[in-house]
Design a protein around this motif. Sequence first.
Motif, PDB file in Angstrom:
ATOM      1  N   GLU A  59      17.764  16.974  99.796  1.00  0.00           N
ATOM      2  CA  GLU A  59      18.608  17.356  98.677  1.00  0.00           C
ATOM      3  C   GLU A  59      17.837  18.439  98.210  1.00  0.00           C
ATOM      4  OE1 GLU A  59      21.011  15.463  97.135  1.00  0.00           O
ATOM      5  OE2 GLU A  59      20.966  14.368  99.008  1.00  0.00           O
ATOM      6  N   PRO A  60      18.873  19.605  97.534  1.00  0.00           N
ATOM      7  CA  PRO A  60      18.367  20.673  97.134  1.00  0.00           C
ATOM      8  C   PRO A  60      17.505  20.583  95.854  1.00  0.00           C
ATOM      9  CG  PRO A  60      20.642  20.635  96.715  1.00  0.00           C
ATOM     10  CD  PRO A  60      20.375  19.414  97.647  1.00  0.00           C
ATOM     11  N   LEU A  61      16.588  21.453  95.595  1.00  0.00           N
ATOM     12  CA  LEU A  61      15.831  21.293  94.431  1.00  0.00           C
ATOM     13  C   LEU A  61      16.379  21.899  93.280  1.00  0.00           C
ATOM     14  CD1 LEU A  61      12.260  22.604  95.752  1.00  0.00           C
ATOM     15  CD2 LEU A  61      12.906  20.203  95.313  1.00  0.00           C
ATOM     16  N   SER A  62      16.202  21.243  92.167  1.00  0.00           N
ATOM     17  CA  SER A  62      16.605  21.837  90.862  1.00  0.00           C
ATOM     18  C   SER A  62      15.537  22.600  89.943  1.00  0.00           C
ATOM     19  CB  SER A  62      17.033  20.385  90.041  1.00  0.00           C
ATOM     20  OG  SER A  62      17.444  21.032  88.664  1.00  0.00           O
ATOM     21  N   LEU A  63      15.613  23.745  89.969  1.00  0.00           N
ATOM     22  CA  LEU A  63      14.781  24.710  89.554  1.00  0.00           C
ATOM     23  C   LEU A  63      15.253  25.411  88.306  1.00  0.00           C
ATOM     24  CD1 LEU A  63      13.766  26.524  93.113  1.00  0.00           C
ATOM     25  CD2 LEU A  63      12.497  24.625  91.908  1.00  0.00           C
ATOM     26  N   ASN A  64      14.384  25.556  87.317  1.00  0.00           N
ATOM     27  CA  ASN A  64      14.333  26.055  85.903  1.00  0.00           C
ATOM     28  C   ASN A  64      14.587  27.521  86.311  1.00  0.00           C
ATOM     29  OD1 ASN A  64      14.678  23.633  84.783  1.00  0.00           O
ATOM     30  ND2 ASN A  64      12.527  23.389  84.221  1.00  0.00           N
ATOM     31  N   ARG A  65      15.562  28.106  85.738  1.00  0.00           N
ATOM     32  CA  ARG A  65      15.660  29.500  85.817  1.00  0.00           C
ATOM     33  C   ARG A  65      15.428  30.344  84.406  1.00  0.00           C
ATOM     34  NH1 ARG A  65      19.333  30.032  91.019  1.00  0.00           N
ATOM     35  NH2 ARG A  65      17.845  29.088  92.102  1.00  0.00           N
TER      36      ARG A  65
END
Length: 122
Positions: A84-90
Amino acid sequence: NGTLELILVGVAGRMSLRAVTADSVGGFSAAVEIPADLEMGSYRLVAVAADGDEVATLNVELVAPAEQPIVAEAEREEPVATAEPLSLNRATSPWVTGGAAAGILIALVTGGLLIRQPRAAA
């Protein structure tokens, strides 16, 4: 859904630990028994596919046993590797976005002025 061989690699060579079967996204869970006579130090745990390709590696450090009780597998809260792709805060600051846009605009204008041909004198 393939079989992987887990191998421990160290200064003394390679040691096969066990075979595991990966799920449809390549994940697996396995416990391995480390021989008691193995020296403390740095090792690399390697997962090798049936065709001989190394598909994953993990650097591990073998240390003396702690005096604390071992936590049962069900009590651990460790993340499990998935595809699963990571959910990164931007960064969403308008100052950062505006500054980047202004920098790009200045670079384009400066570049255009530098490459513009001077007009020939009449």
